[in-house]
Every structure is written in C-alpha cells, then in structure tokens.
Design a protein around this motif. Structure first.
Motif, PDB file in Angstrom:
ATOM      1  N   HIS A 140       0.839  -1.192   0.000  1.00 50.04           N
ATOM      2  CA  HIS A 140       0.000   0.000   0.000  1.00 50.04           C
ATOM      3  C   HIS A 140       0.879   1.249   0.000  1.00 50.04           C
ATOM      4  O   HIS A 140       2.055   1.181   0.359  1.00 50.04           O
ATOM      5  N   ASN A 141       0.266   2.379  -0.358  1.00 47.43           N
ATOM      6  CA  ASN A 141       1.012   3.643  -0.268  1.00 47.43           C
ATOM      7  C   ASN A 141       1.219   4.053   1.183  1.00 47.43           C
ATOM      8  O   ASN A 141       2.172   4.745   1.507  1.00 47.43           O
ATOM      9  N   ASP A 142       0.297   3.596   2.026  1.00 45.57           N
ATOM     10  CA  ASP A 142       0.328   3.967   3.442  1.00 45.57           C
ATOM     11  C   ASP A 142       1.538   3.329   4.140  1.00 45.57           C
ATOM     12  O   ASP A 142       1.606   2.095   4.262  1.00 45.57           O
ATOM     13  N   PRO A 143       2.499   4.146   4.596  1.00 46.92           N
ATOM     14  CA  PRO A 143       3.680   3.556   5.241  1.00 46.92           C
ATOM     15  C   PRO A 143       3.349   2.843   6.555  1.00 46.92           C
ATOM     16  O   PRO A 143       4.131   2.032   7.043  1.00 46.92           O
ATOM     17  N   HIS A 145       0.947   0.784   6.865  1.00 49.76           N
ATOM     18  CA  HIS A 145       0.370  -0.527   6.575  1.00 49.76           C
ATOM     19  C   HIS A 145       1.466  -1.591   6.558  1.00 49.76           C
ATOM     20  O   HIS A 145       2.281  -1.652   5.646  1.00 49.76           O
TER      21      HIS A 145
END
Ligand SMILES: Nc1ncnc2c1ncn2[C@@H]1O[C@H](COP(=O)(O)OP(=O)(O)OP(=O)(O)O)[C@@H](O)[C@H]1O
Ligand SMILES: [Mg+2]
Length: 240
Positions: A140-143, A145
């Motif tokens: 994911h782009n979310d670090p 995650h």
C-alpha cells in the motif's frame, strides 16, 4: 466433662439461640444456601452466557448484513461446528464447495454463529474473502500498513473464514502468502472455514482447487479438511 459446642450439638445450639434472643438478635433456621443460581455471577452457566453474548456481538460485527439471519441447516456443517466447540484444535478446516448461490456463505456464517453461541472461553474471528485478504496483503502507499503484521493477524486469529478461496488474481506474492497462511494454521492446528465453487481435484482435468493452491497445500487440506458439498439450485432466485 462439658460437651463440645458443635453445630450438630442441639443443646448447645439451643443455648446459643437463647443468648442471641436475649440480645434481640435472631438466627435463621437451618443452613443458608448461598450457592449462586445459574442467573447469578459465580455460577458457570451465568459466565458461559455472558461469554456467548459477547461472542455473538463479535460475530455480528464480523458478519455482512445479508447473512445476519444465517444459521446452519446442513447436518455436516452443524456437526463440524459442534466438533469445533468440543475441541477447537481438532476441528481442522471446513471446506464448503458447490455451484453459485447454493448457500455456502450462509452455512459458513451459520457455523460461526453456532460456535459463538456456545460461549467458549475465547472467541475472535476474521471473516473475509480471499480477494479482500490478498488486497490487504498487497503493498500500500500507506507507510503505516505493515503487511507482515497483517499476515500474522490472519495466521493467529483463533477462527478464520476465507470465503471464495479460489477468487483472486494469482501471482507469486499471492501464492507465497497463501502458502505461509495455510501452512502456519495447519502447523498450529487452528481451524478455518473456506468456500469454493471448485472441486478439490477435478477428475475430468478442469480447473480445480489443487491448481489454485498447489499440491503441497492440497496435501495438507486432504489431511485436515471436512469437505462438504452444498448442492441445489441458485438460492438467489428463491430469495429475490
Ligand atoms: N438456508 C438458507 N436460508 C435462508 N437463506 C439462504 C439460505 N441459504 C442461502 N440463503 C440465501 O441465498 C442467497 C445465496 O446464498 P449464499 O450467498 O450463501 O450462496 P453461495 O453458495 O455462497 O454463492 P456464491 O458461490 O455465489 O458465493 C443469499 O441471499 C443467502 O442469504
Ligand atoms: Mg458465497
């Protein structure tokens, strides 16, 4: 020699009673039954019911709205749920297979509800589709995650329901994640429910579950799976 004053000594008890009465006190006749009833804290049935209520609420949260009324109607599914209630470690995997709309997902949520209602000491579950799980295990782009953390969650959760086990886009990553997940749950004797439209092995050489999961996982499933065919028409026509 004076008689010892015991509760069985009626003369002593009468004297004790008289002394109490002189002081304006009374003593209830006979022993006091202070054992809790099944309606009161302290009774095992009271605590089982409390656990069941909490587990059913967790079940409802994890269950999509469409299946909130689900109960098991298939005797083999009911029997598997009862085995899981009896001993969660020997229940293994319940694999429901059948054509589209026969009621596999309904039966699976019904089995999870039945286990919740038993009020086992610990009830927590993840119910998801294989496609959603693989989506969650993608980069994911979310670090924040953390994929490893997510995979560990699927591995460790006491009850895992993977709906439509064969419906996802296969890649090296999905193959590896599926192997790590199912192998870990197999090793740790953690129960699972899975559904699929596919046979485990198609004798006519068509696409089967073995082709999706690979021979090593199929071998493990062969040892621990209770395979239940859910047959019949597409019930979506019936419940239109
Ligand atoms: N025993 C049942 N009692 C009431 N409703 C049912 C029962 N079984 C299935 N249904 C309903 O029939 C519909 C189809 O059931 P379900 O979604 O479980 O099928 P499925 O076998 O999982 O289908 P698919 O292969 O497409 O995933 C749903 O709306 C479900 O709520
Ligand atoms: Mg389904």
């Amino acid at each position: 020699m004076p008689e010892p004053m015991t509760l069985n000594n009626t003369k002593a008890m009468a004297r004790f009673q008289e002394a109490l009465e002189r002081r304006g006190l009374t003593m209830p006749a006979g022993p006091i039954d202070d054992a809790p009833t099944p309606e009161e804290p302290g009774h095992p049935e009271y605590h089982r019911r409390q656990r069941a209520a909490a587990a059913l609420s967790r079940w409802e949260t994890a269950t999509p709205r469409r299946y909130h009324q689900a109960t098991t109607t298939h005797p083999q599914v009911t029997a598997w749920a009862d085995r899981a209630i009896e001993d969660i470690e020997t229940a293994g995997t319940l694999l429901l297979f059948g054509t589209i709309g026969t009621g596999k997902t309904h039966e699976a949520y019904g089995a999870l509800r039945r286990i919740a209602a038993a009020g086992l000491p610990r009830y927590s579950l993840i119910a998801t589709t294989a496609a959603d799980m693989h989506g969650n295990l993608r980069v994911h782009n979310d670090p924040q995650h953390d994929i490893e953390h997510e995979l560990t969650r699927y591995c460790r959760i006491p009850l895992l329901f993977l709906d439509d086990i064969d419906v996802f886009k296969q890649s090296e990553t999905t193959e590896q994640n599926m192997f790590r997940l199912l192998n870990d749950r197999y090793n740790e004797c953690r129960p699972m429910i899975m559904t699929s439209n596919l046979l485990v092995r198609d004798p006519d050489g068509g696409r089967d579950l073995a082709a999706v999961l690979g021979d090593r996982l199929t071998s493990r499933l062969g040892q621990i799976a209770t395979v239940v065919p859910i047959t019949g028409p597409d019930r979506r026509q019936e419940f239109r």
